[in-house]
Design an enzyme around this catalytic site. Sequence first.
Site, short mmCIF file in Angstrom:
data_model
loop_
_atom_site.label_atom_id
_atom_site.label_comp_id
_atom_site.label_asym_id
_atom_site.label_seq_id
_atom_site.Cartn_x
_atom_site.Cartn_y
_atom_site.Cartn_z
N ARG A 1 0.81 -1.22 0.00
CA ARG A 1 0.00 0.00 0.00
C ARG A 1 0.84 1.27 0.00
O ARG A 1 0.56 2.22 -0.73
CB ARG A 1 -0.89 -0.01 1.25
CG ARG A 1 -1.92 1.11 1.26
CD ARG A 1 -2.61 1.23 2.62
NE ARG A 1 -2.98 -0.02 3.21
CZ ARG A 1 -4.20 -0.57 3.14
NH1 ARG A 1 -5.16 0.06 2.52
NH2 ARG A 1 -4.44 -1.73 3.73
N ARG B 1 -13.26 -1.35 -1.41
CA ARG B 1 -12.78 -0.96 -0.09
C ARG B 1 -13.80 -0.19 0.76
O ARG B 1 -13.93 -0.46 1.95
CB ARG B 1 -11.47 -0.15 -0.18
CG ARG B 1 -10.33 -0.89 -0.89
CD ARG B 1 -8.98 -0.23 -0.66
NE ARG B 1 -8.55 -0.40 0.70
CZ ARG B 1 -8.64 0.53 1.63
NH1 ARG B 1 -9.12 1.71 1.34
NH2 ARG B 1 -8.25 0.28 2.85
N CYS C 1 -26.76 -3.23 -8.17
CA CYS C 1 -27.99 -3.44 -7.40
C CYS C 1 -27.67 -3.91 -5.98
O CYS C 1 -27.96 -5.05 -5.62
CB CYS C 1 -28.86 -4.45 -8.11
SG CYS C 1 -29.04 -4.03 -9.84
N1 LLP Z 1 3.11 -9.14 3.13
C1 LLP Z 1 2.09 -9.96 3.44
C2 LLP Z 1 2.39 -11.32 3.85
C3 LLP Z 1 0.76 -9.49 3.38
O1 LLP Z 1 -0.23 -10.32 3.71
C4 LLP Z 1 0.51 -8.15 2.99
C5 LLP Z 1 -0.87 -7.64 2.90
C6 LLP Z 1 1.60 -7.33 2.64
C7 LLP Z 1 2.89 -7.86 2.75
C8 LLP Z 1 1.45 -5.91 2.19
O2 LLP Z 1 0.87 -5.10 3.16
P1 LLP Z 1 0.73 -3.53 2.92
O3 LLP Z 1 2.12 -2.94 2.91
O4 LLP Z 1 0.06 -3.35 1.61
O5 LLP Z 1 -0.09 -3.06 4.03
N2 LLP Z 1 -7.19 -5.40 0.94
C9 LLP Z 1 -6.87 -4.71 2.16
C10 LLP Z 1 -5.42 -4.91 2.56
C11 LLP Z 1 -5.05 -6.36 2.75
C12 LLP Z 1 -3.61 -6.58 3.08
C13 LLP Z 1 -3.27 -8.02 3.07
N3 LLP Z 1 -1.88 -8.32 3.25
C14 LLP Z 1 -7.22 -3.23 1.99
O6 LLP Z 1 -7.68 -2.83 0.93
O7 LLP Z 1 -7.06 -2.45 2.93
#
Ligand code: LLP
Length: 415
Positions: free
Chosen positions: A276, A312, A343
Amino acid sequence: MNYFTYQQDQLYAEKIPFVDIAQRFGTPCYVYSRSAIEQQWRSYELALASRPHLICYAVKANSNIAILNLLARLGSGFDVVSAGELARVIKAGGDPRKVVFSGVGKQAQEMEMALRAGIKCFNVESIPELHLLNTVAGQLHCKAPVSIRVNPDVDANTHPYISTGLKENKFGVGIEEAETVYRTAAGLEHLQITGIDCHIGSQITSTGPHIDATRRIIRLMARLKSAGINLKHIDIGGGLGITYADETPPDPSVFINEVTREITDDSIEVLIEPGRSIVGNAGVLLTTVLYVKEAGHKNFAIVDAAMNDLIRPVLYDAWQQILSVRQHISSPKRAYDVVGPICETGDFLGLDRMLTIASGDLLAICSAGAYGFAMSSNYNSRTRAAEVLVDQDQMYEIRQREHIEELYRGEQILP
Ligand code: LLP
């Protein structure tokens, strides 16, 4: 630096007005800024430069091969969670030797593909997975590089659906059983222990939880060392949050400095898996207002993007800023629910937003570069949006809008 800014009354992506992007590629469409992505990645790189390290961009956040390719060109590694993501990295020109493979449910054929590709390591999450990996590696007459994902039991203070480092979450092995798991791994012929890793959650806006987790992992590493198990790398996961509304997460460089201060052994390689924080604020979802519906007590702006494009808001109660592409400075604002054509009552992109809106206007849903397109679907048989990458005064269509025929490709009517 923000690469989506107003010039006079028009919103731009780098040097291109959004109006031009909509005219050329239509809406809904995702728009990314190359400079914004590269700046975030470099901020991590700079902070880690003084020690052995590898940034493994979490492909799940945004897996478009053009974006993976930009990161590969910078020298990035990748964190993948499926054969599909690994295939994308390879297609994009990423180096498999810089890939870590995470996830609780890896299958034998995925392990085989990753072993043949020669990835850096598997982040293993359970004892049964260790045994399967040992068997698959044995069949290929090789040793699988292994890091154990340890669940440090730390509260990341984030939305429960994106918190992963607590005892009750399905991820990793508990910190108290980790030593046993390492001993098991050490006894398996076709495994090579290389590191340790953890990931405690996502959209974490302070460094405290990561510092806590890192301390626990370092203490565990010391215990493992006395048991004769020496590790070459520590992977502190991803999870650094971004500003959607008024959150104030640290800059990647501040975050890295504070967390890596805990790792006093300079010879150990530090891995991170940010998703992210690299792409989130580098993308927006551009949409057109179809209808304005003023229903007495409530105003609705019905737009051409929907929950299938951006899940989201309804899935995590996420608030993402909505900007008018053309600022109407003198006209009064009213409260609108910005909703899609699907819908479902949950089909909204933003509720109660103060905007000046007329049908035909363009809106930009901000902070949509991560977990936006990547989580999109074809619900209501809607074709998925186009993706456009802006590089200064150039725009590139990095994924075409889906065609209707693609929706039922692979489906069969009975004879
Ligand atoms: N590494 C692992 C093992 C992970 O499971 C994740 C994210 C990341 C790295 C990366 O995390 P980040 O830096 O992006 O926070 N769909 C959700 C977020 C789910 C994150 C899942 N794992 C949302 O839209 O907020």
